[in-house]
Scaffold this active site. Sequence first.
Site, PDB file in Angstrom:
ATOM      1  N   LYS A  55      -9.802  -5.500  10.288  1.00  0.00           N
ATOM      2  CA  LYS A  55      -8.470  -5.117  10.769  1.00  0.00           C
ATOM      3  C   LYS A  55      -8.098  -5.949  12.000  1.00  0.00           C
ATOM      4  CE  LYS A  55      -6.058  -2.102   8.472  1.00  0.00           C
ATOM      5  NZ  LYS A  55      -4.673  -2.402   8.069  1.00  0.00           N
TER       6      LYS A  55
ATOM      7  N   TYR B  88     -14.499  -2.279   8.489  1.00  0.00           N
ATOM      8  CA  TYR B  88     -13.063  -1.977   8.463  1.00  0.00           C
ATOM      9  C   TYR B  88     -12.414  -2.396   9.781  1.00  0.00           C
ATOM     10  CZ  TYR B  88      -8.736   0.753   8.425  1.00  0.00           C
ATOM     11  OH  TYR B  88      -7.424   1.126   8.488  1.00  0.00           O
TER      12      TYR B  88
ATOM     13  N   GLY C  50       0.837  -1.201   0.000  1.00  0.00           N
ATOM     14  CA  GLY C  50       0.000   0.000   0.000  1.00  0.00           C
ATOM     15  C   GLY C  50       0.865   1.240   0.000  1.00  0.00           C
ATOM     16  N   GLY C  51       2.024   1.137  -0.640  1.00  0.00           N
ATOM     17  CA  GLY C  51       3.060   2.159  -0.546  1.00  0.00           C
ATOM     18  C   GLY C  51       2.710   3.518  -1.096  1.00  0.00           C
ATOM     19  N   ARG C  52       1.601   3.639  -1.815  1.00  0.00           N
ATOM     20  CA  ARG C  52       1.171   4.945  -2.318  1.00  0.00           C
ATOM     21  C   ARG C  52       0.032   5.514  -1.487  1.00  0.00           C
ATOM     22  NH1 ARG C  52       4.296   7.871  -4.140  1.00  0.00           N
ATOM     23  NH2 ARG C  52       2.969   8.936  -5.666  1.00  0.00           N
ATOM     24  N   GLY C  53      -0.263   4.852  -0.365  1.00  0.00           N
ATOM     25  CA  GLY C  53      -1.294   5.350   0.540  1.00  0.00           C
ATOM     26  C   GLY C  53      -0.802   6.520   1.372  1.00  0.00           C
ATOM     27  N   PHE C  54      -1.702   7.095   2.124  1.00  0.00           N
ATOM     28  CA  PHE C  54      -1.419   8.305   2.909  1.00  0.00           C
ATOM     29  C   PHE C  54      -0.252   8.104   3.882  1.00  0.00           C
ATOM     30  CE2 PHE C  54      -3.124  10.688   6.834  1.00  0.00           C
ATOM     31  CZ  PHE C  54      -2.266  11.751   6.625  1.00  0.00           C
TER      32      PHE C  54
END
Length: 560
Positions: free
Chosen positions: A161, A157, A12-16
């Site tokens: 998680k 979510y 998810g390296g382009r996430g926030f």
Amino acid sequence: MGEEELWCVVTGGRGFSARHLVEMLIRYDMYSVRIVDLGPSIKLDPAEEKGILGEALRSGRAQYVSADLRDKSQVLKACDGADVVFHMAAPDSSINNHELHHSVNVKGTRNIIDACIELKIKRLIYTSSASVVFDGVHGIFNGDESLAYPAKHNDSYSATKAEGEALVIKSNGRNGLLTCCIRPSSIFGPGDKLLVPSLVSAARAGKLKFLIGDGNNMYDFTYVENVAHAHICAERALASGGTVAERAAGEAFFITNREPIKFWEFVSLVLEGLGYDRPRIKVPVFLIMPIARLVEWTYRLLAPYGMKVPQFTPSRVRLLSCSRTFNCSKANDRLGYTPLVPLQEGLKRTIDSNSHLRAVSQPKKDGPSKAFLRLGGGMVADILLWKDKKQTLATIIILISIYFNFVASGCTIITAVSKLLLVACVFLFIHGILPKKIFGYTIEKIPGSYFHLTEEMSHQVALSVASSWNSSVHCLKSLCKGNDWLLFMKVGFSLLIISFLGAISLQNLFIIGLPIAFVAFLVYEKKEEEIDNLASKLSSFGCNLKSDAARKLLNSKKIQ
């Protein structure tokens, strides 16, 4: 790094949050970084292209791999050759789609774990959420890691998680794999595509004139750079070996800024910083919840026909009205985590980074004034900065009255308090025996509940005291290490000021202190830039003196 090149994977390296972790890893030169995400290719914005990430991609210190975590073969390919995996990938938390969340947060996490075991990867750090212990009904005050998962979570979510987190903890020790889980609470900061944009969108639509509940629910927000720092602390702890690794492995850790704040005060500071009005009209939860349920039901009915995901749902109402504060002492003790960026500085950076979302009708400003922030941004700030002139004048009149009746007369503290309580008792007694109406005017009676301290308020007071105590202990620990001269100077200077103030009589303190308080902060707010520049020059001058003195001392030692 040694001769052998070490690689880490950030899913998810382009996430926030992941973008900040990637840049921090590159900046610290700890690993070469493999950025894993769904997109077929990486698209950098202009700042990234010119910055540390663009340079790392061009030099080969970072690389991008497109992969779907739900496909195990793609996961194996993405993780091959890595020493560490930071598993940060997750769908948008605002989308309450159980199938989507389960496929990524549970099945995708299981694929990551299997890949780590098969490829003999040494460490796995999983980005969980503080919401894994939140049931959406009961508030959490200074919750720690002993809290169990609830029987029913607030949304899909949080539920998925928690499932993913349990899998990661259970996999610790398999084939030499060390794991731990990071539970950040309410992440904010530059690059956020959810919190600030949704607040601004609601403000522009006129929906944020209202606040849900009584507005006193406390929250722990976490600046995004502190979240990235916590991941690195966790990885370093696992890599340390011995007792340090044993105490971190197989554990979950709450991560916060360690500065609880009222949720609606935080929202107000963001909105005011961007030129919007703060919410002021309080709406009880019991009035809002039926409307939220109707919205959710409508979405379920019309979603197949293209209805967008609503923000106003029962789970969102619970998030906005419940208290959620967490104790991250365990992370401090076992991972060595302390926040890098204070809450107010994080707020300023967040507001500055969202200048494009400012209110068009109002002039641009850098956010809430420093005077406003340093006064807590609440009623005290409004009074001392003359935001509400009637309230300020009323406060001045009350203080003058206290001065002439209790201070100028030379009363001791005990006598002054006794007289004040006597006046209060007389007033309450007379007020109590008055009829409900006098000459047609209604006399509003003060209910007994007005003076009652609720359990929630007691928790909040205790939490505030405990937070202050923990901060003081943390400061004391830093001083005991003997390597933070700046902190030593700050503490010493503060104590000198306190000793100076302690020598001033109460009467002089009233005469000198109150006029200064009602003028100094107002002047600072008006002339903030000029005063800050002067302070900066004085600070720079002091630093230069310190450097010169250190240099001369070093040279004298060399000569000897």
